[in-house]
Design an enzyme around this catalytic site. Structure first.
Site, PDB file in Angstrom:
ATOM      1  N   ASN A   1       0.547  -2.711 -23.128  1.00  0.00           N
ATOM      2  CA  ASN A   1      -0.844  -3.158 -23.186  1.00  0.00           C
ATOM      3  C   ASN A   1      -1.140  -3.940 -21.915  1.00  0.00           C
ATOM      4  OD1 ASN A   1      -3.398  -3.947 -23.848  1.00  0.00           O
ATOM      5  ND2 ASN A   1      -2.825  -5.224 -25.583  1.00  0.00           N
TER       6      ASN A   1
ATOM      7  N   GLN B   1      13.140  -7.210 -13.395  1.00  0.00           N
ATOM      8  CA  GLN B   1      12.632  -8.391 -14.089  1.00  0.00           C
ATOM      9  C   GLN B   1      12.433  -9.562 -13.126  1.00  0.00           C
ATOM     10  OE1 GLN B   1      11.804  -8.848 -17.489  1.00  0.00           O
ATOM     11  NE2 GLN B   1      11.913  -6.603 -17.557  1.00  0.00           N
TER      12      GLN B   1
ATOM     13  N   ARG C   1       4.211  -9.728  -9.219  1.00  0.00           N
ATOM     14  CA  ARG C   1       4.561  -8.388  -8.755  1.00  0.00           C
ATOM     15  C   ARG C   1       5.025  -7.495  -9.912  1.00  0.00           C
ATOM     16  NH1 ARG C   1       2.638  -6.771  -3.818  1.00  0.00           N
ATOM     17  NH2 ARG C   1       1.969  -8.759  -2.926  1.00  0.00           N
TER      18      ARG C   1
ATOM     19  N   ASP D   1       7.732  -2.179  -4.784  1.00  0.00           N
ATOM     20  CA  ASP D   1       7.693  -3.594  -4.390  1.00  0.00           C
ATOM     21  C   ASP D   1       8.955  -4.362  -4.770  1.00  0.00           C
ATOM     22  OD1 ASP D   1       5.371  -3.773  -2.971  1.00  0.00           O
ATOM     23  OD2 ASP D   1       4.145  -4.573  -4.597  1.00  0.00           O
TER      24      ASP D   1
ATOM     25  N   HIS E   1       9.291  -6.006   3.709  1.00  0.00           N
ATOM     26  CA  HIS E   1       9.776  -5.938   2.330  1.00  0.00           C
ATOM     27  C   HIS E   1      10.099  -4.509   1.904  1.00  0.00           C
ATOM     28  CE1 HIS E   1       5.497  -4.977   1.528  1.00  0.00           C
ATOM     29  NE2 HIS E   1       5.964  -4.339   0.473  1.00  0.00           N
TER      30      HIS E   1
ATOM     31  N   ASP F   1      -1.181   2.310  -4.882  1.00  0.00           N
ATOM     32  CA  ASP F   1      -0.818   0.909  -4.692  1.00  0.00           C
ATOM     33  C   ASP F   1      -2.083   0.076  -4.527  1.00  0.00           C
ATOM     34  OD1 ASP F   1       0.458  -1.492  -4.099  1.00  0.00           O
ATOM     35  OD2 ASP F   1       0.824  -0.970  -2.010  1.00  0.00           O
TER      36      ASP F   1
ATOM     37  N   TYR G   1      -3.838  -2.910  -7.016  1.00  0.00           N
ATOM     38  CA  TYR G   1      -4.013  -4.318  -6.628  1.00  0.00           C
ATOM     39  C   TYR G   1      -5.471  -4.671  -6.384  1.00  0.00           C
ATOM     40  CZ  TYR G   1      -4.088  -3.985  -1.377  1.00  0.00           C
ATOM     41  OH  TYR G   1      -4.394  -3.769  -0.053  1.00  0.00           O
TER      42      TYR G   1
ATOM     43  N   LYS H   1     -19.123  14.188  -1.850  1.00  0.00           N
ATOM     44  CA  LYS H   1     -20.039  13.158  -2.354  1.00  0.00           C
ATOM     45  C   LYS H   1     -19.336  11.828  -2.621  1.00  0.00           C
ATOM     46  CE  LYS H   1     -19.641  14.359  -7.280  1.00  0.00           C
ATOM     47  NZ  LYS H   1     -20.398  14.707  -8.494  1.00  0.00           N
TER      48      LYS H   1
ATOM     49  N   ARG I   1     -11.272  -3.959   0.168  1.00  0.00           N
ATOM     50  CA  ARG I   1     -10.060  -4.469   0.813  1.00  0.00           C
ATOM     51  C   ARG I   1     -10.407  -5.592   1.791  1.00  0.00           C
ATOM     52  NH1 ARG I   1      -7.064  -4.376   5.360  1.00  0.00           N
ATOM     53  NH2 ARG I   1      -4.789  -4.149   5.145  1.00  0.00           N
TER      54      ARG I   1
END
Length: 497
Positions: A32, A55, A77, A120, A147, A223, A227, A266, A278
């Site tokens: 959820n 985790q 993240r 990530d 990263h 991605d 975000y 379109k 952005r």
């Protein structure tokens, strides 16, 4: 993020389902999510999520120091990565249904989902602060380290440490080929390479798969879809881009022997909304004056604590903060919680706290009490050239050190753009028409709108003062330097000696 078993038993690729009894099929699980609602993920993704390496992302803030400025920006993240894994699968499956001739296999879809989920894994404490601000100063020899490099290493470590290779094969993946393919999607090569250099056994007829998670062609990828929606939700900023509409109208077309994901003609305005979103997020949140002040302070604290916060790595080695990125066992333990180790050091010995760690703690305590580095001023730079920018910074630094100690100020350059420096990303985006959905073409900007930006990037030079006692002198010096070098700044901030 709550998850419950689903009644839909479609966990395994169809090629694998035929060879296994239905009683052994593990159902998809439902998460959820506050952004995408109830989403289903296959059990292999859940097994990856339920590892210490994944985790770990629960303890890395998505917006770095932004949480200290925007109270709602508490997301991590962890949930972003789950969202990207979900959207990657949605786009791949949408293309598979609409265009069977692409021969997208269930195995391809699963690899794309895993790449989205794991893209990530390599973020350090406070996300981009670690590789963009801390690492270049702490470890100059690896200043270009990103990263994404650690994501590839962490993915390998995750698979090995949790013995997932056999599990992946059980769900239909072919190793090591598919592991290579997944990593190539996490950190893809530039799309304009003349020679097809991918080693994951997906030929040029599946080149579009490399544009789903991290699109080097034009920056339009899942991605960003996640975000944008997630960050806007938590920041309280309106998101004008509809990623579901993009997925609905996405098609794959052939372009000079390569296959690219294209949009309906379109939809060009919707894509400009995406890039405007952005830019707006960077301007209003990521590069916010106070956000950057907090992040500079966290960076300074980490630099002072670098060699005094040690983490155990493989083989019993211990590594400092800046070197932990070279050992994934140590890096797994490195999260935002490092500031708690600085604020509340626990030592079994009676030895006093090292002075650098004490100085780092004082900086963090200033953040907690809102005694932040003070914003001196900013001005827009006229040139994009890095050498010219360095000359400007050096010139300003030479003036500031005449009135304030060098360690009492920081000069930083902020970039605001549409994701491709000063280029219009739509110039590298392909479209198709309803009448001819197989032919790709570019839309000239004059056919889009007369209201488009002329310039797609700007760089802003900012100065921060670390000691409020020196703020007045720093402001006067900065204003004088701007006047002498013909830079425009805010006159209302002008100070007098």
């Amino acid at each position: 993020m709550q998850r419950t078993p689903s009644q839909i038993n479609t966990a395994l690729p169809s090629s694998t389902l035929s060879s296994r009894s239905s009683s052994n099929i593990i159902p998809h699980q439902v998460f959820n999510d506050p952004i995408h609602g109830h989403i289903e993920l296959p059990p292999l993704l859940v097994k990856i999520i339920d590892t210490p390496q994944f985790q770990r992302l629960r303890n890395i803030k998505q917006l770095g120091g932004g949480y200290f400025v925007f109270p709602g920006a508490s997301h991590n993240r962890f949930e972003h990565s789950i969202g990207v894994g979900y959207l990657a699968g949605e786009l791949a499956k949408a293309l598979k249904v609409k265009q069977p001739e692409l021969n997208i296999s269930d195995r391809d879809v699963l690899c794309v989902q895993i790449a989205g989920l794991c893209h990530d894994l390599g973020h350090g404490p406070f996300s981009h602060l670690f590789d963009g601000m801390f690492n270049p100063e702490a470890d100059p020899l690896t200043k270009d380290w990103k990263h994404e490099d650690a994501s590839l290493q962490m993915f390998d470590h995750l698979v090995k440490a949790n013995s997932l290779a056999q599990e992946m094969e059980r769900y239909g993946l072919i190793l090591p080929t598919d592991l290579t393919f997944i990593k190539e999607m996490i950190k893809p090569l530039k799309s304009d390479d003349a020679e097809w250099l991918r080693e994951g056994e997906r030929h040029e007829n599946k080149s579009f798969l490399y544009e789903i998670v991290s699109n080097k062609q034009n920056g339009i990828d899942v991605d960003k879809f996640d975000y944008f929606a997630r960050d806007c939700h938590h920041l309280g900023i309106r998101n004008n881009f509809d990623h579901q509409r993009f997925i609905m109208f996405a098609r794959v077309c052939d372009v000079n022997g390569r296959k690219h994901i294209c949009s309906r003609d379109k939809e060009v305005a919707n894509l400009y909304d995406m890039f405007h979103t952005r830019n707006s997020l960077h301007r209003r949140a990521y590069q916010h004056r106070v956000t950057k002040s907090v992040e500079i302070m966290i960076k300074d604290a980490l630099l002072k604590a670098d060699h005094h916060i040690l983490t155990k790595g493989s083989g019993g080695t211990t590594l400092c903060l800046s070197k932990a990125k070279t050992d994934m066992e140590a890096y797994t333990k490195l999260t935002d919680q490092v500031i708690e180790k600085i604020l509340h050091p626990c030592s079994s010995s009676n030895e006093p706290t090292p002075p650098p760690l004490e100085e780092a703690r004082e900086i963090l305590e200033r953040i907690m009490s809102r005694d932040l580095y003070q914003f001196v001023g900013e001005t827009k730079l006229k040139k994009e050239d890095q050498e010219e920018i360095k000359k400007m910074k050096d010139s300003l630094e030479n003036e500031l050190v005449k009135v304030i100690r060098k360690d009492n100020f920081e000069i930083t350059v902020v970039t605001l753009d549409y994701g491709m420096k000063n280029k219009d990303p739509i110039n590298t985006t392909y479209f198709y028409t309803k009448a001819n959905p197989t032919e790709a073409f570019k839309i000239p900007r004059e056919q889009v709108s007369k209201l488009l930006p002329v310039c797609f990037a700007e760089k802003i030079l900012r100065v921060y003062c670390k000691n409020s006692a020196s703020l007045r002198d720093a402001k006067f010096c900065f204003q004088s330097w701007c006047h002498e070098n013909d830079f425009v700044t805010e006159d209302r901030d002008r100070a007098t000696p």
